[in-house]
Design an enzyme around this catalytic site. Structure first.
Site: not given
Ligand SMILES: Cc1ncc(C[n+]2csc(CCOP(=O)(O)OP(=O)(O)O)c2C)c(N)n1
Ligand SMILES: [Mg+2]
Lengths: 327, 368
Positions: A60, A129
């Site tokens: 971000e 959130h």
């Molecule tokens: C700072 C932030 N940006 C966006 C999100 C929304 N979000 C939650 S999980 C996610 C994907 C994360 O992927 P990864 O780190 O690969 O973990 P996985 O879900 O595969 O375990 C996103 C974009 C968030 N929770 N926090």
């Protein structure tokens, strides 16, 4: 008039503006190939291609700043945050850079950028959130802040935001994306930034409510109407610059005011508006201004606590009863 | 300066397409390194250990399968991010670490809770938002925690908990208590500045922390190569940090490598960046249409199921027979069903709980 969902109204605004100006592009997490985490940008990748619909990593701070730099250098970015809760990570770029670069350079740069996405809570998503950020950004000079409640306002104001040559934060709600409303079909329908709207007319009390809280206020107003209380609801739509004229005019008529805000009580929209009302309309008030806000606690997960945490129509009714000395 | 005519070239930014790019070939979203060839004895695991590991892995799987059903029935709300497919990582890690070593992770945390002392009852009750939950119903699915067992919790801001892992390690070094911290993060979190700031300080300050990326191929709907350049574990190079890449579908491999790494961290007080490759069987959360990956890819990884793999080992090596496997599975099923009953019968938090756990004082004057 066409009936559009909130998300469709936002999409239409982006689409219409993109089709008129090559320099507009959209950037954010999952906005392109996934069609948007909440399907707001659905279909835009097919239409505008991957040059103008850009999927970003979960960075971000970085992509918000890349947006600011691109805006300084002549583009018009529309940056989507999956929610404004994650824009906290980008706050340095919004607060220290987007809002200040023009001033610091003595006006040498303009930052025509829109940061948009859902604001505040969306059900039981826990503490990180669920925060409402419009008041926080409105605190900082150099930023315009919009948080709309209905599809037509969203479309008209988003188009104005994209055309604006200043940084604008445009806030939505996950829980309103499916909400339908009439949206004028007229060519190039826009709504000026900084204009409130009297959405319900009434003579007994002025209720000021924006974003998701507007719908809480209308619920309360319907209930109160059954008891013969005529509520006037003003939706400021733009938090900053704030249209105090419309608010004061209404208060001169009703002499009573309740502010409903989805932020925490300390230093929020409700406190600011409350102060301005006493400054501008003190002599017209028949009762102290009341406000309905979140409590001074984080968002709990448990359903019963969350329901208690979120401002409710009943709380608005109670506040109206207080300012009208009905109970 | 001369300007090239670029008119004709098409401008693009983010790479597109599914699957990781492997020398021009598109294969899987993650390429798995080979698993260890060692048998349990040479890894120092007893037969009882293996049976327990299987039971623990099966518990994580069954707990989530049932939780998913309850969610679909509308028994509770919020997000539900399932760990299914990644259980070898949590299980191998807790066996490799000491019980007082510290673990912290992101929101995909049910498995981590279950291997670190969150009972199935407390876990299920947390999903239901009941006062008997491990976080008193205040946190929900994303915020399992059991600090008395050195599980510091799941956190919902991508990358947000990574510096916390560094801070826990900092305190351990400060107190000279020889504890190792393992901080797990998703591949998506690799793109956050918080990781890079923390890695730099960790290497410079010699923090006893393992930063372990659970690379499950995707960050929400974005395949790894679309969100991150190069190989994730190679980020360590820029910091002069030790690193490894591990097969995360095999519990023995995770155990073996994490044990070696933890030993090094404990002896030398230095951090590691580890990439553990795995696969997420379910959608990102419960509302994910999964258009970004092929069925075939999912099926390939299902063939490598870590739970089936250890079960097969137990049977092939004749450590236990089919009847014992069935007995374990049945007892896990009973445990999970009891947990659901427990969650359903438990009370919601009392209304006053809204104002509890905000400050240490119980008479804090909340603003109204
Ligand atoms: C700072 C932030 N940006 C966006 C999100 C929304 N979000 C939650 S999980 C996610 C994907 C994360 O992927 P990864 O780190 O690969 O973990 P996985 O879900 O595969 O375990 C996103 C974009 C968030 N929770 N926090
Ligand atoms: Mg991932």
């Amino acid at each position: 008039m066409a009936e559009l969902q909130f998300r469709e109204a936002i999409r239409a605004a982006i689409d219409e503006e993109m089709s008129q100006d090559e320099n507009i592009f959209v950037m954010g997490e999952e906005v392109a190939e996934y069609d948007g985490a909440y399907k707001v940008t659905e279909g835009l990748l097919d239409k505008y291609g991957s040059k103008r619909m850009i999927d970003t990593p979960i960075s971000e701070l970085g992509f918000a700043g890349i947006g600011v730099g691109a805006a300084m250098n002549g583009l018009r970015p529309v940056v989507e945050f999956m929610t404004f809760n994650f824009a906290v990570l980008a706050a340095d770029q919004i607060i220290n850079h987007a809002s200040k670069a023009k001033y610091m350079t003595g006006g040498q740069v303009d930052i025509p950028i829109v940061f948009r996405g859902p604001n505040a809570s969306a059900g039981q998503l826990s503490a990180t959130h669920s925060v409402s950020y419009d008041s926080m950004y409105a605190h900082f000079p150099g930023l315009k802040v919009i948080y709309t409640s209905e599809p037509a306002d969203a479309k008209g104001l988003l188009k104005s935001a994209i055309r604006d040559d200043n940084p604008v934060l445009f806030m939505e709600s996950e829980q309103m994306y499916g909400l339908k409303g009439e949206v004028p079909d007229e060519d190039d329908f826009t709504i000026p930034i900084g204009k409130a709207k009297v959405k319900w007319e009434g003579s007994d009390v002025t209720v000021i409510a924006h974003g998701k809280m507007y719908h809480v206020a209308t619920q309360a107003a319907k209930q109160l109407a059954k008891d013969g209380v005529e509520v006037e609801i003003i939706d400021p739509r733009t938090v900053k610059p704030l249209d105090m004229e419309t608010i004061v005019k209404s208060i001169k008529k009703t002499n009573r005011c309740v502010i409903v805000d989805e932020a925490h009580p300390f230093g929020g929209f409700a406190s600011e508006v409350g102060y301005l009302i006493q400054r501008e309309a003190f002599d017209y008030m028949d009762a102290p201004v009341q406000r309905v806000t979140l409590p001074d606690t984080n968002a709990p997960f448990a359903k019963n606590l969350f329901d208690k945490w979120l401002p409710s129509a009943q709380q608005v009714i109670d506040a109206v009863n207080t300012v009208t000395y009905r109970k | 300066m001369a300007k090239k005519n670029k008119e004709a070239e098409e401008v693009t930014f983010t790479p597109s397409g599914t699957g990781i790019r492997n020398n021009g070939r598109i294969e899987r979203s993650t390429e798995l390194p080979s698993p260890t060839r060692k048998k349990h004895k040479s890894l120092g695991l007893s037969e009882d250990d293996l049976v327990d590991m299987f039971e623990l892995m099966y518990l994580q799987r069954r707990f989530e399968e049932r939780a998913m059903q309850m969610y679909q029935k509308g028994k509770f709300g919020g997000f539900l991010h399932l760990y299914m497919g990644q259980e070898a990582i949590s299980t191998g890690t807790v066996y490799a670490l000491n019980d007082d070593d510290d673990i912290i992770t992101a929101y995909r945390d049910h498995g981590w809770g279950l291997v670190r002392g969150v009972s199935p009852k407390e876990g299920m009750a947390e999903l239901y938002g009941k006062k008997t939950g491990c976080s008193k119903g205040k946190g929900g699915s994303m915020h399992f925690a059991k600090t008395e067992n050195h599980f510091w919790g799941g956190y919902g801001i991508v990358g947000g908990h990574v510096p916390l892992g560094g801070g826990i390690a900092f305190a351990n070094k400060y107190k000279q208590n020889d504890r190792v911290t393992a901080c797990f993060l998703g591949d998506g979190a690799v793109d956050q500045g918080s990781l890079h700031e923390t890695l730099n300080m960790s290497q410079n300050w010699g923090l006893p922390c393992i930063y372990a990326i659970e690379n499950n191929g995707y960050a929400m709907g974005t395949a790894v190569h679309r969100h991150s350049v190069g190989e994730l574990h190679e980020r360590a190079k820029g910091y002069g940090m030790k690193s490894a890449v591990i097969n995360g579908m095999d519990v023995f491999t995770v155990y073996e490598k994490m044990k070696e790494i933890a030993k090094d961290v404990r002896e030398n007080s230095n951090p590691w960046l580890v990439e553990i490759r795995t696969y997420r069987y379910r959608g990102h959360s419960m509302s994910d249409p999964m258009k970004y990956r092929t069925k075939e890819e999912l099926q390939e990884y299902e063939k490598l199921d870590p739970v089936e793999r250890i079960k097969k080992y137990l049977l092939d090596e004749e450590i236990i027979g089919e009847d014992k496997v069935e007995e374990i599975e049945n007892s896990v099923e009973d445990t999970v069903m009891e947990a659901i009953d427990f969650a359903e019968e438990s009370d919601f938090p009392d209304e006053e709980a809204l104002y509890e756990d905000m400050f240490v004082e119980d008479d804090y004057p909340f603003h109204t």
